[in-house]
Design an enzyme around this catalytic site. Structure first.
Site, short mmCIF file in Angstrom:
data_model
loop_
_atom_site.label_atom_id
_atom_site.label_comp_id
_atom_site.label_asym_id
_atom_site.label_seq_id
_atom_site.Cartn_x
_atom_site.Cartn_y
_atom_site.Cartn_z
N GLY A 23 -21.91 -51.44 -30.98
CA GLY A 23 -21.33 -51.68 -29.67
C GLY A 23 -20.10 -50.81 -29.44
O GLY A 23 -19.70 -50.02 -30.29
N ALA A 24 -19.48 -50.99 -28.29
CA ALA A 24 -18.25 -50.25 -27.96
C ALA A 24 -17.17 -50.61 -28.98
O ALA A 24 -17.00 -51.77 -29.34
CB ALA A 24 -17.80 -50.60 -26.55
N SER A 26 -17.04 -50.25 -32.11
CA SER A 26 -17.53 -50.87 -33.35
C SER A 26 -17.20 -50.04 -34.58
O SER A 26 -17.36 -50.50 -35.70
CB SER A 26 -19.04 -51.06 -33.27
OG SER A 26 -19.69 -49.80 -33.16
N GLY A 27 -16.75 -48.79 -34.38
CA GLY A 27 -16.46 -47.91 -35.50
C GLY A 27 -17.58 -46.93 -35.80
O GLY A 27 -17.53 -46.21 -36.79
N ALA A 47 -20.98 -33.02 -28.31
CA ALA A 47 -20.38 -34.00 -27.41
C ALA A 47 -21.19 -34.04 -26.12
O ALA A 47 -21.37 -33.01 -25.47
CB ALA A 47 -18.93 -33.62 -27.10
N HIS A 63 -10.55 -37.75 -29.23
CA HIS A 63 -11.64 -37.56 -30.20
C HIS A 63 -11.50 -36.20 -30.88
O HIS A 63 -11.66 -36.08 -32.10
CB HIS A 63 -13.01 -37.65 -29.51
CG HIS A 63 -13.61 -39.01 -29.54
ND1 HIS A 63 -14.28 -39.50 -30.63
CD2 HIS A 63 -13.64 -39.98 -28.60
CE1 HIS A 63 -14.70 -40.72 -30.36
NE2 HIS A 63 -14.32 -41.04 -29.14
N ARG A 67 -10.53 -35.28 -35.18
CA ARG A 67 -11.43 -34.61 -36.13
C ARG A 67 -10.65 -33.61 -36.97
O ARG A 67 -9.79 -32.89 -36.48
CB ARG A 67 -12.56 -33.90 -35.38
CG ARG A 67 -13.58 -34.86 -34.82
CD ARG A 67 -14.84 -34.16 -34.38
NE ARG A 67 -14.67 -33.31 -33.21
CZ ARG A 67 -14.73 -33.75 -31.96
NH1 ARG A 67 -14.95 -35.02 -31.70
NH2 ARG A 67 -14.59 -32.91 -30.95
N ASP A 95 -22.83 -37.22 -30.55
CA ASP A 95 -22.11 -38.39 -30.10
C ASP A 95 -21.96 -38.31 -28.58
O ASP A 95 -21.12 -37.55 -28.10
CB ASP A 95 -20.75 -38.46 -30.79
CG ASP A 95 -20.10 -39.82 -30.69
OD1 ASP A 95 -20.66 -40.71 -30.03
OD2 ASP A 95 -19.02 -39.99 -31.30
#
Length: 180
Positions: A23-24, A26-27, A47, A63, A67, A95
């Site tokens: 889910g949103a 969630s990791g 992306a 994001h 990285r 992702d």
């Protein structure tokens, strides 16, 4: 975060594909990045998000900043098969699948053809591929036809990939549960 999933170095079919669902918040993205980071660089981060507003642009920037060195970012809203084909032997993180699906639906693209193209590209890959997707089928039934279509298409896409992927991991509260 310690990873219990190991990417398969010798790949056949979709054996080198890992599907990471959750889910949103969630990791799942952090977990997926850790999987790829365990391999030799360079890595490719695909992306699928589009910065349609300032808040989304800030999320994308965060994001990117999070990285570590060694990542090459490819922004692609529609042609995932093309990106995967051009990636060669580099490990790839996509992702995310559900944003890709959103882009396809909102641009009135052929979902079945796009999904088939993705599956074919995954079979052709000779390198590890980690795909992140939002599990959207655990909540309430969406109120609108578009919302229900999106939920259904996402569920079908995830099922199709999970069936053939070498590994499938579900995350909740940052904790991975290996499904396959």
């Amino acid at each position: 975060m310690t990873s219990e999933v190991v990417l398969t170095p010798v790949l056949t079919g979709l054996g080198g594909t890992v599907l990471v669902l959750g889910g949103a918040r969630s990791g799942k993205s952090r977990y997926a990045e850790a999987l790829i980071n365990a391999m030799p660089a360079p890595w490719i981060y695909v992306a699928t998000a589009h910065a349609g507003d300032d808040e989304m642009a800030q999320r994308i920037d965060k994001h990117r900043a999070d990285r570590k060195d060694g990542w090459r970012t490819v922004e692609e809203r529609f042609d995932l098969p093309g990106v995967l084909d051009r990636a060669g032997t580099a490990p790839v993180l996509v992702d995310c699948l559900t944003l890709w699906l959103t882009n396809l639906i909102l641009d009135d693209r052929d979902i079945a053809a796009a999904s088939e193209g993705l599956m074919e590209a995954l079979v052709r890959r000779a390198a590890p591929t980690v795909l992140v997707g939002n599990e959207v089928g655990l909540g309430l039934t969406p109120e609108t036809p578009l919302g229900r279509r999106f939920r259904d298409e996402a569920g079908l896409l995830h099922q199709r990939i999970a069936r053939d992927a070498g590994q499938v991991v579900f995350l909740a509260a940052g904790l991975p549960l290996r499904l396959k």
